[in-house]
Design a protein around this motif. Structure first.
Motif, PDB file in Angstrom:
ATOM      1  N   ASN A   8       0.821  -1.213   0.000  1.00  0.00           N
ATOM      2  CA  ASN A   8       0.000   0.000   0.000  1.00  0.00           C
ATOM      3  C   ASN A   8       0.854   1.262   0.000  1.00  0.00           C
ATOM      4  O   ASN A   8       0.549   2.230  -0.715  1.00  0.00           O
ATOM      5  CB  ASN A   8      -0.959   0.003   1.195  1.00  0.00           C
ATOM      6  N   LYS A   9       1.925   1.273   0.795  1.00  0.00           N
ATOM      7  CA  LYS A   9       2.809   2.448   0.829  1.00  0.00           C
ATOM      8  C   LYS A   9       3.478   2.658  -0.527  1.00  0.00           C
ATOM      9  O   LYS A   9       3.563   3.781  -1.025  1.00  0.00           O
ATOM     10  CB  LYS A   9       3.879   2.282   1.912  1.00  0.00           C
ATOM     11  N   ILE A  10       3.974   1.568  -1.111  1.00  0.00           N
ATOM     12  CA  ILE A  10       4.640   1.668  -2.413  1.00  0.00           C
ATOM     13  C   ILE A  10       3.630   2.093  -3.485  1.00  0.00           C
ATOM     14  O   ILE A  10       3.939   2.936  -4.329  1.00  0.00           O
ATOM     15  CB  ILE A  10       5.348   0.344  -2.780  1.00  0.00           C
ATOM     16  N   ALA A  11       2.434   1.543  -3.433  1.00  0.00           N
ATOM     17  CA  ALA A  11       1.394   1.921  -4.405  1.00  0.00           C
ATOM     18  C   ALA A  11       1.059   3.400  -4.286  1.00  0.00           C
ATOM     19  O   ALA A  11       0.850   4.079  -5.300  1.00  0.00           O
ATOM     20  CB  ALA A  11       0.150   1.056  -4.214  1.00  0.00           C
ATOM     21  N   ASP A  12       1.010   3.909  -3.065  1.00  0.00           N
ATOM     22  CA  ASP A  12       0.755   5.341  -2.878  1.00  0.00           C
ATOM     23  C   ASP A  12       1.869   6.186  -3.503  1.00  0.00           C
ATOM     24  O   ASP A  12       1.606   7.216  -4.125  1.00  0.00           O
ATOM     25  CB  ASP A  12       0.618   5.673  -1.388  1.00  0.00           C
ATOM     26  N   ILE A  13       3.114   5.739  -3.330  1.00  0.00           N
ATOM     27  CA  ILE A  13       4.257   6.451  -3.926  1.00  0.00           C
ATOM     28  C   ILE A  13       4.128   6.433  -5.448  1.00  0.00           C
ATOM     29  O   ILE A  13       4.304   7.458  -6.108  1.00  0.00           O
ATOM     30  CB  ILE A  13       5.589   5.808  -3.483  1.00  0.00           C
ATOM     31  N   ILE A  14       3.812   5.264  -5.998  1.00  0.00           N
ATOM     32  CA  ILE A  14       3.665   5.114  -7.454  1.00  0.00           C
ATOM     33  C   ILE A  14       2.547   6.029  -7.972  1.00  0.00           C
ATOM     34  O   ILE A  14       2.715   6.725  -8.968  1.00  0.00           O
ATOM     35  CB  ILE A  14       3.345   3.647  -7.821  1.00  0.00           C
ATOM     36  N   ALA A  15       1.407   6.007  -7.294  1.00  0.00           N
ATOM     37  CA  ALA A  15       0.262   6.816  -7.731  1.00  0.00           C
ATOM     38  C   ALA A  15       0.627   8.291  -7.761  1.00  0.00           C
ATOM     39  O   ALA A  15       0.289   9.009  -8.712  1.00  0.00           O
ATOM     40  CB  ALA A  15      -0.933   6.573  -6.811  1.00  0.00           C
ATOM     41  N   ASP A  16       1.342   8.737  -6.750  1.00  0.00           N
ATOM     42  CA  ASP A  16       1.729  10.140  -6.664  1.00  0.00           C
ATOM     43  C   ASP A  16       2.812  10.494  -7.684  1.00  0.00           C
ATOM     44  O   ASP A  16       2.694  11.464  -8.416  1.00  0.00           O
ATOM     45  CB  ASP A  16       2.214  10.439  -5.242  1.00  0.00           C
ATOM     46  N   ARG A  17       3.842   9.688  -7.735  1.00  0.00           N
ATOM     47  CA  ARG A  17       4.998   9.990  -8.580  1.00  0.00           C
ATOM     48  C   ARG A  17       4.697   9.844 -10.068  1.00  0.00           C
ATOM     49  O   ARG A  17       5.159  10.623 -10.890  1.00  0.00           O
ATOM     50  CB  ARG A  17       6.177   9.094  -8.202  1.00  0.00           C
ATOM     51  N   PHE A  18       3.920   8.829 -10.429  1.00  0.00           N
ATOM     52  CA  PHE A  18       3.669   8.557 -11.843  1.00  0.00           C
ATOM     53  C   PHE A  18       2.276   8.978 -12.294  1.00  0.00           C
ATOM     54  O   PHE A  18       1.876   8.701 -13.431  1.00  0.00           O
ATOM     55  CB  PHE A  18       3.919   7.074 -12.149  1.00  0.00           C
ATOM     56  N   GLU A  19       1.526   9.617 -11.390  1.00  0.00           N
ATOM     57  CA  GLU A  19       0.208  10.149 -11.703  1.00  0.00           C
ATOM     58  C   GLU A  19      -0.704   9.102 -12.338  1.00  0.00           C
ATOM     59  O   GLU A  19      -1.268   9.304 -13.415  1.00  0.00           O
ATOM     60  CB  GLU A  19       0.329  11.388 -12.584  1.00  0.00           C
ATOM     61  N   VAL A  20      -0.836   7.967 -11.642  1.00  0.00           N
ATOM     62  CA  VAL A  20      -1.757   6.919 -12.072  1.00  0.00           C
ATOM     63  C   VAL A  20      -2.796   6.716 -10.978  1.00  0.00           C
ATOM     64  O   VAL A  20      -2.566   7.055  -9.820  1.00  0.00           O
ATOM     65  CB  VAL A  20      -1.028   5.586 -12.383  1.00  0.00           C
ATOM     66  N   GLU A  21      -3.936   6.182 -11.360  1.00  0.00           N
ATOM     67  CA  GLU A  21      -4.999   5.911 -10.396  1.00  0.00           C
ATOM     68  C   GLU A  21      -4.533   4.837  -9.425  1.00  0.00           C
ATOM     69  O   GLU A  21      -4.052   3.785  -9.839  1.00  0.00           O
ATOM     70  CB  GLU A  21      -6.267   5.458 -11.120  1.00  0.00           C
ATOM     71  N   ARG A  22      -4.707   5.099  -8.148  1.00  0.00           N
ATOM     72  CA  ARG A  22      -4.244   4.178  -7.106  1.00  0.00           C
ATOM     73  C   ARG A  22      -4.852   2.790  -7.263  1.00  0.00           C
ATOM     74  O   ARG A  22      -4.168   1.766  -7.071  1.00  0.00           O
ATOM     75  CB  ARG A  22      -4.567   4.784  -5.726  1.00  0.00           C
ATOM     76  N   ASP A  23      -6.128   2.713  -7.632  1.00  0.00           N
ATOM     77  CA  ASP A  23      -6.797   1.410  -7.720  1.00  0.00           C
ATOM     78  C   ASP A  23      -6.394   0.595  -8.953  1.00  0.00           C
ATOM     79  O   ASP A  23      -6.811  -0.546  -9.106  1.00  0.00           O
ATOM     80  CB  ASP A  23      -8.312   1.558  -7.643  1.00  0.00           C
ATOM     81  N   THR A  24      -5.556   1.147  -9.836  1.00  0.00           N
ATOM     82  CA  THR A  24      -5.083   0.393 -11.002  1.00  0.00           C
ATOM     83  C   THR A  24      -3.726  -0.264 -10.736  1.00  0.00           C
ATOM     84  O   THR A  24      -3.215  -0.992 -11.577  1.00  0.00           O
ATOM     85  CB  THR A  24      -4.943   1.304 -12.240  1.00  0.00           C
ATOM     86  N   ILE A  25      -3.161  -0.008  -9.575  1.00  0.00           N
ATOM     87  CA  ILE A  25      -1.820  -0.499  -9.266  1.00  0.00           C
ATOM     88  C   ILE A  25      -1.892  -1.907  -8.683  1.00  0.00           C
ATOM     89  O   ILE A  25      -2.586  -2.142  -7.695  1.00  0.00           O
ATOM     90  CB  ILE A  25      -1.103   0.459  -8.299  1.00  0.00           C
ATOM     91  N   THR A  26      -1.181  -2.835  -9.341  1.00  0.00           N
ATOM     92  CA  THR A  26      -1.104  -4.219  -8.874  1.00  0.00           C
ATOM     93  C   THR A  26       0.368  -4.596  -8.724  1.00  0.00           C
ATOM     94  O   THR A  26       1.259  -3.867  -9.183  1.00  0.00           O
ATOM     95  CB  THR A  26      -1.749  -5.194  -9.874  1.00  0.00           C
ATOM     96  N   GLU A  27       0.620  -5.741  -8.123  1.00  0.00           N
ATOM     97  CA  GLU A  27       1.997  -6.193  -7.945  1.00  0.00           C
ATOM     98  C   GLU A  27       2.669  -6.513  -9.276  1.00  0.00           C
ATOM     99  O   GLU A  27       3.893  -6.520  -9.367  1.00  0.00           O
ATOM    100  CB  GLU A  27       2.058  -7.403  -7.013  1.00  0.00           C
ATOM    101  N   ASN A  28       1.894  -6.787 -10.314  1.00  0.00           N
ATOM    102  CA  ASN A  28       2.458  -7.125 -11.628  1.00  0.00           C
ATOM    103  C   ASN A  28       2.766  -5.907 -12.483  1.00  0.00           C
ATOM    104  O   ASN A  28       3.308  -6.049 -13.579  1.00  0.00           O
ATOM    105  CB  ASN A  28       1.503  -8.052 -12.383  1.00  0.00           C
ATOM    106  N   LEU A  29       2.419  -4.724 -12.004  1.00  0.00           N
ATOM    107  CA  LEU A  29       2.670  -3.507 -12.766  1.00  0.00           C
ATOM    108  C   LEU A  29       4.168  -3.348 -13.004  1.00  0.00           C
ATOM    109  O   LEU A  29       4.971  -3.419 -12.073  1.00  0.00           O
ATOM    110  CB  LEU A  29       2.134  -2.308 -11.980  1.00  0.00           C
ATOM    111  N   ASN A  30       4.549  -3.162 -14.251  1.00  0.00           N
ATOM    112  CA  ASN A  30       5.955  -3.042 -14.629  1.00  0.00           C
ATOM    113  C   ASN A  30       6.313  -1.562 -14.762  1.00  0.00           C
ATOM    114  O   ASN A  30       5.610  -0.808 -15.426  1.00  0.00           O
ATOM    115  CB  ASN A  30       6.194  -3.770 -15.960  1.00  0.00           C
ATOM    116  N   PHE A  31       7.418  -1.180 -14.117  1.00  0.00           N
ATOM    117  CA  PHE A  31       7.824   0.227 -14.104  1.00  0.00           C
ATOM    118  C   PHE A  31       8.048   0.783 -15.509  1.00  0.00           C
ATOM    119  O   PHE A  31       7.575   1.863 -15.829  1.00  0.00           O
ATOM    120  CB  PHE A  31       9.112   0.421 -13.284  1.00  0.00           C
ATOM    121  N   LYS A  32       8.769   0.056 -16.320  1.00  0.00           N
ATOM    122  CA  LYS A  32       9.127   0.584 -17.639  1.00  0.00           C
ATOM    123  C   LYS A  32       8.017   0.382 -18.651  1.00  0.00           C
ATOM    124  O   LYS A  32       7.695   1.280 -19.418  1.00  0.00           O
ATOM    125  CB  LYS A  32      10.423  -0.063 -18.113  1.00  0.00           C
ATOM    126  N   GLN A  33       7.422  -0.805 -18.667  1.00  0.00           N
ATOM    127  CA  GLN A  33       6.405  -1.101 -19.675  1.00  0.00           C
ATOM    128  C   GLN A  33       5.061  -0.453 -19.366  1.00  0.00           C
ATOM    129  O   GLN A  33       4.420   0.104 -20.250  1.00  0.00           O
ATOM    130  CB  GLN A  33       6.233  -2.608 -19.814  1.00  0.00           C
TER     131      GLN A  33
END
Length: 82
Positions: A8-33
């Motif tokens: 959850n903490k990492i997903a929050d960082i991702i949502a903020d930093r990469f401007e993506v919807e928090r509920d679309t973030i899964t463990e399989n999300l690839n940083f580059k792709q």
């Protein structure tokens, strides 16, 4: 901190930093792709992980972090578990 709290903490960082919807973030999300993270974006993300979790992530380890799940695994193994 358990795995779900870490995710959850990492997903929050991702949502903020990469401007993506928090509920679309899964463990399989690839940083580059999936996030189109360039090298600068990724380095900034790694630095934020280090600050947030008290984990030291060297360049070799950072290169192995391709997905959110791998980042969670790394932080669980190497971060400060307060």
């Amino acid at each position: 901190m358990d795995r779900q709290e870490t995710f959850n903490k990492i997903a929050d960082i991702i949502a903020d930093r990469f401007e993506v919807e928090r509920d679309t973030i899964t463990e399989n999300l690839n940083f580059k792709q999936d996030l189109n993270a360039d090298s600068i974006d990724f380095v900034e993300f790694v630095l934020e992980l280090e600050d947030t979790f008290g984990a030291e992530i060297n360049d070799e380890d950072a290169e192995k972090l391709n997905t959110i799940g791998q980042a969670v695994d790394f932080v669980m193994a190497h971060g400060s578990q307060e």
